[in-house]
Scaffold this active site. Structure first.
Site, PDB file in Angstrom:
ATOM      1  N   ASP A  29       0.821  -1.217   0.000  1.00  0.00           N
ATOM      2  CA  ASP A  29       0.000   0.000   0.000  1.00  0.00           C
ATOM      3  C   ASP A  29       0.856   1.270   0.000  1.00  0.00           C
ATOM      4  OD1 ASP A  29      -2.439   1.332  -0.067  1.00  0.00           O
ATOM      5  OD2 ASP A  29      -2.524   1.518   2.117  1.00  0.00           O
ATOM      6  N   ASN A  77     -10.772  -3.228  -5.109  1.00  0.00           N
ATOM      7  CA  ASN A  77     -10.022  -2.252  -5.922  1.00  0.00           C
ATOM      8  C   ASN A  77     -10.660  -1.995  -7.295  1.00  0.00           C
ATOM      9  OD1 ASN A  77      -6.785  -3.218  -4.555  1.00  0.00           O
ATOM     10  ND2 ASN A  77      -8.034  -1.437  -4.051  1.00  0.00           N
TER      11      ASN A  77
HETATM   12  C1  IPE Z   1      -5.271  -2.655   0.240  1.00  0.00           C
HETATM   13  O1  IPE Z   1      -5.003  -1.336  -0.104  1.00  0.00           O
HETATM   14  C2  IPE Z   1      -5.288  -3.497  -0.979  1.00  0.00           C
HETATM   15  C3  IPE Z   1      -4.005  -3.660  -1.654  1.00  0.00           C
HETATM   16  C4  IPE Z   1      -2.864  -3.154  -1.281  1.00  0.00           C
HETATM   17  C5  IPE Z   1      -4.035  -4.484  -2.819  1.00  0.00           C
HETATM   18  P1  IPE Z   1      -6.189  -0.293  -0.345  1.00  0.00           P
HETATM   19  O2  IPE Z   1      -5.527   1.008  -0.646  1.00  0.00           O
HETATM   20  O3  IPE Z   1      -7.113  -0.826  -1.360  1.00  0.00           O
HETATM   21  O4  IPE Z   1      -6.913  -0.292   1.059  1.00  0.00           O
HETATM   22  P2  IPE Z   1      -7.827   0.784   1.770  1.00  0.00           P
HETATM   23  O5  IPE Z   1      -8.836   1.246   0.752  1.00  0.00           O
HETATM   24  O6  IPE Z   1      -6.936   1.907   2.207  1.00  0.00           O
HETATM   25  O7  IPE Z   1      -8.422   0.074   2.940  1.00  0.00           O
HETATM   26  C1  IPE Z   2      -1.602   0.028  -3.362  1.00  0.00           C
HETATM   27  O1  IPE Z   2      -1.382   1.376  -3.453  1.00  0.00           O
HETATM   28  C2  IPE Z   2      -1.864  -0.624  -4.686  1.00  0.00           C
HETATM   29  C3  IPE Z   2      -3.244  -1.089  -4.857  1.00  0.00           C
HETATM   30  C4  IPE Z   2      -4.171  -1.080  -3.952  1.00  0.00           C
HETATM   31  C5  IPE Z   2      -3.597  -1.616  -6.150  1.00  0.00           C
HETATM   32  P1  IPE Z   2      -2.583   2.409  -3.489  1.00  0.00           P
HETATM   33  O2  IPE Z   2      -2.949   2.647  -4.912  1.00  0.00           O
HETATM   34  O3  IPE Z   2      -3.675   1.989  -2.600  1.00  0.00           O
HETATM   35  O4  IPE Z   2      -1.866   3.689  -2.927  1.00  0.00           O
HETATM   36  P2  IPE Z   2      -2.492   4.773  -1.965  1.00  0.00           P
HETATM   37  O5  IPE Z   2      -2.965   4.045  -0.749  1.00  0.00           O
HETATM   38  O6  IPE Z   2      -3.608   5.426  -2.714  1.00  0.00           O
HETATM   39  O7  IPE Z   2      -1.351   5.705  -1.683  1.00  0.00           O
HETATM   40 MG    MG Z   3      -4.141   2.367  -0.650  1.00  0.00          MG
END
Ligand code: IPE
Ligand code: IPE
Ligand code: MG
Length: 255
Positions: A29, A77
């Protein structure tokens, strides 16, 4: 800065190589925020995050960790803009193609966990190819969670089990046996779950398997999560007292 780098180097030196976790899981993340901080499109963060996965997977392998499970795309996602979803899927295809090229040479197993039905035919074909190659490989195993959700995994397991009961199986399943219906069948539960990116939640990751996992959270964004950060997480793990509901020193720590 120098002080903190020194601290990180110390973490590496203090690591006890004989007490490493067998199975580490990471929620990848913070890619989007990493890019936004640099005034780059979010997809640049995903690219950097994908590259970092390679670095950290190689490091885990070099340390002698047997299993690394990473959360790359959740069942939730899909709620993101279509352009971001398709950029992530494009990166995934690219990653899979490169993995297919190198997995036998490097003896790296790559297994995909998740509901693959909504993925593109091209992505599914690539995943199929990794499955074929997998039979020739022993050793370090990376599990890539794509369209993965902990609740979805448990529901899928329950449905399969219910079907078997309807077909005459006795309804007396143990937790250990139920684990065999999960994507992680045959694997030990994760000893350590790491979440970079500053959020203090699991976001539907490994809900069945995390019962006694040690959790480690850091504000460092995934693309900035270096091998030194990994050392810090592993050192924190080694300083935990795993009691499994027992009391210190009696029937406790397995690691
Ligand atoms: C968790 O990250 C899922 C992945 C890293 C694949 P998210 O960015 O989707 O989680 P939330 O929305 O902050 O809970
Ligand atoms: C994790 O990074 C990757 C996925 C969930 C696919 P994010 O895209 O959630 O990154 P932030 O949390 O918005 O910074
Ligand atoms: Mg995220």
């Amino acid at each position: 800065m120098i002080g903190s780098r020194k601290k990180q180097e110390e973490a590496g030196k203090q690591l006890d190589r004989s007490r490493l976790p067998r199975h580490v899981a990471i929620i990848l993340d913070g890619n989007g925020r990493w890019a936004q901080k640099r005034s780059l499109p979010r997809t640049a963060g995903h690219l950097s995050g994908a590259e970092n996965f390679r670095t950290i997977a190689n490091y885990c392998k070099a340390l002698g960790i047997s299993y690394l499970t990473v959360y790359a795309f959740s069942t939730e996602n899909w709620n993101r803009p279509a352009s971001e979803v398709s950029a992530i899927m494009g990166l995934l295809d690219r990653y899979l193609r490169e993995a297919i090229r190198d997995m036998v040479r490097d003896q790296n197993r790559l297994v995909v966990f998740g509901d693959l039905t909504p993925l593109s035919p091209e992505t599914r074909k690539l995943i199929e190819e990794t499955r074929d190659l997998d039979k020739q490989i022993q050793g370090f195993q990376a599990n890539l969670c794509i369209n993965y959700g902990g609740r979805d995994e448990i529901l899928r397991a329950a449905r399969r089990y219910a079907q078997e009961v309807r077909e005459g199986r006795e309804n007396d399943i143990t937790a250990e046996e139920f684990s065999e219906y999960m994507y992680t069948a045959g694997l030990p539960d994760p000893d350590l779950i790491i979440r970079p990116g500053g959020e203090l939640r699991l976001s539907n990751f490994l809900l069945w398997q995390c019962a006694y996992s040690e959790l480690y959270f850091t504000d460092v964004l995934w693309p900035d999560f270096t091998t030194a950060e990994m050392d810090k997480a592993l050192l924190a793990f080694q300083n935990r007292d795993r009691r499994y509901g027992g009391i210190h020193g009696v029937g406790g720590s397995e690691v």
